[in-house]
Write an enzyme that holds these catalytic residues in place. Structure first.
Site, PDB file in Angstrom:
ATOM      1  N   LYS A  72       4.632   0.287  18.571  1.00  0.00           N
ATOM      2  CA  LYS A  72       4.086   0.839  17.332  1.00  0.00           C
ATOM      3  C   LYS A  72       4.188   2.352  17.377  1.00  0.00           C
ATOM      4  CE  LYS A  72       2.157  -1.004  13.627  1.00  0.00           C
ATOM      5  NZ  LYS A  72       2.605  -2.266  13.018  1.00  0.00           N
ATOM      6  N   LEU A 177      -4.754  -5.240  -2.695  1.00  0.00           N
ATOM      7  CA  LEU A 177      -3.590  -5.495  -3.542  1.00  0.00           C
ATOM      8  C   LEU A 177      -2.526  -4.425  -3.315  1.00  0.00           C
ATOM      9  CD1 LEU A 177      -5.393  -6.587  -6.829  1.00  0.00           C
ATOM     10  CD2 LEU A 177      -4.056  -8.052  -5.296  1.00  0.00           C
ATOM     11  N   GLY A 178      -2.295  -4.115  -2.045  1.00  0.00           N
ATOM     12  CA  GLY A 178      -1.199  -3.228  -1.691  1.00  0.00           C
ATOM     13  C   GLY A 178       0.117  -3.971  -1.764  1.00  0.00           C
ATOM     14  N   HIS A 179       1.113  -3.492  -1.030  1.00  0.00           N
ATOM     15  CA  HIS A 179       2.449  -4.105  -1.113  1.00  0.00           C
ATOM     16  C   HIS A 179       2.395  -5.592  -0.782  1.00  0.00           C
ATOM     17  CE1 HIS A 179       4.455  -0.372  -1.871  1.00  0.00           C
ATOM     18  NE2 HIS A 179       4.045   0.179  -0.749  1.00  0.00           N
ATOM     19  N   GLY A 181      -0.451  -7.522  -0.327  1.00  0.00           N
ATOM     20  CA  GLY A 181      -1.493  -8.206  -1.074  1.00  0.00           C
ATOM     21  C   GLY A 181      -1.077  -8.581  -2.484  1.00  0.00           C
TER      22      GLY A 181
END
Length: 350
Positions: A72, A177-179, A181
């Site tokens: 990461k 509700l991002g990419h 979601g």
């Protein structure tokens, strides 16, 4: 005890920002993992995030049976910084040079705060990058594949709870509700789920209206009455304090590091709430990118591997029930079996 193979921390020569690169394991193969560009109270909090997330990537690839290790990258922005205010090109070149210095030990893709277009910029400096735009030969946005894999996991959990994988009429509470979601919300709506959603951005309510989903505040949705709670935003939402107030039968979602502390997993089990580890449910994106870009799979072959998350989760739930353990323990055991096997194969005299 530190169990990471390598940690690289640099002050970016162009951006002046802390660039943190954590390679957890290359036992299965060269490591891969996303670039997170995010705000932290202190850069050492970014280091902690990189260590946790890279270890989770090792488990994610191992549980999926892929010959890829875990890593990461985190660029720690000041807590009061706005991502749009930084010299993005400088940051990405700083990251690219750090990655290239490892000589192929680690490849980077998008994560929170970064996009396929950012990977294209990194690709100007190093070849050790994936999820570039499709026009440039990459696999593009991983979000739809992450959402598709989460949907597969939700089907398996629904079958476990109700004997039927159909999501029609099942009460799903989606946090974020991002990419990923938003893609997942659209998939769930198409499946006929009884959907409740939320996001910290009130403008996202328009998505709920479009999909015919109920809208609830971020503060209240954690304890809403639902069949399955779906964390799809940033991590740490499941705390010891919130567990007693949960009113769901299961928790399955793509957000990383959903548990605030390890003990929360035991508290959920004590309450009879089935929790599928995020590194299992969220694996679709990295499975698609890793198999197509790093291993040469066709899109159809990659999709088959993404959809196989349903079988993986079903097997984990069966194992957990048979052995009287949590699905999290079953997932941990599965990943570490693959890691032990790979290590034994590469150990002289094994």
């Amino acid at each position: 005890m530190l169990d990471h193979e390598q940690i690289l921390i640099r002050r970016g020569p162009r951006s002046g920002l802390p660039v943190i690169l954590a390679v957890h394991s290359t036992v299965l193969g060269p490591a891969a993992g996303g670039l997170r560009l995010w705000r932290y109270p202190d850069w050492r909090d970014g280091l902690s995030d990189a260590l946790r997330l890279s270890a989770a990537m090792t488990l994610k690839f191992a549980a999926a049976g892929l010959a890829i290790g875990g890593g990461k990258t985190v660029v720690a922005l000041p807590h009061d910084a706005q991502p749009d205010s930084i010299a993005r090109h400088d940051v990405l070149y700083d990251v690219a040079e750090a990655i290239d210095s490892l000589g192929g030990k680690y490849a980077v893709g998008p994560d929170v705060g970064t996009t396929p277009d950012d990977m294209a910029v990194i690709g100007e400096v190093t070849t050790h990058v994936f999820c570039k735009p499709q026009a440039l030969g990459g696999s593009g946005d991983s979000s739809p594949h992450t959402a598709r894999g989460t949907l597969a996991a939700l089907r398996a959990v629904t079958r476990h709870l109700y004997g039927d994988p159909s999501l029609k009429g099942r009460r799903m509470a989606l946090i974020g509700l991002g990419h990923v979601g938003e893609h997942l919300a659209r998939l769930l709506a198409a499946e006929g789920a009884d959907l409740t959603v939320t996001d910290i951005d009130p403008a996202k309510r328009s998505i709920a209206d479009e999909l015919g989903a109920a809208w609830q505040s971020p503060e209240d949705i954690l304890t809403t009455d639902a069949d399955i709670l779906i964390p799809a935003a940033l991590g740490g939402v499941l705390t010891p304090q919130v567990v007693p107030n949960l009113r769901c039968r299961a928790i399955t979602g793509p957000a990383n590091n959903q548990l605030d502390t390890a003990e929360v997993g035991d508290l959920l089990h004590q309450r009879g709430i089935t929790w599928i580890p995020d590194y299992i449910a969220s694996a679709g994106g990295v499975i698609n990118a890793g198999t197509t870009e790093l291993h040469g799979f066709t899109p159809d072959q990659a999709l088959t591997r993404v959809n196989a998350i349903e079988s993986t989760v079903t097997d984990l739930l069966t194992t957990a029930t048979t052995l009287g353990i949590t699905p999290a323990q079953a997932a941990h055991d599965l990943a570490h079996r693959h890691l032990r096997t790979a290590k034994a194969q590469h150990t002289p005299g094994a």
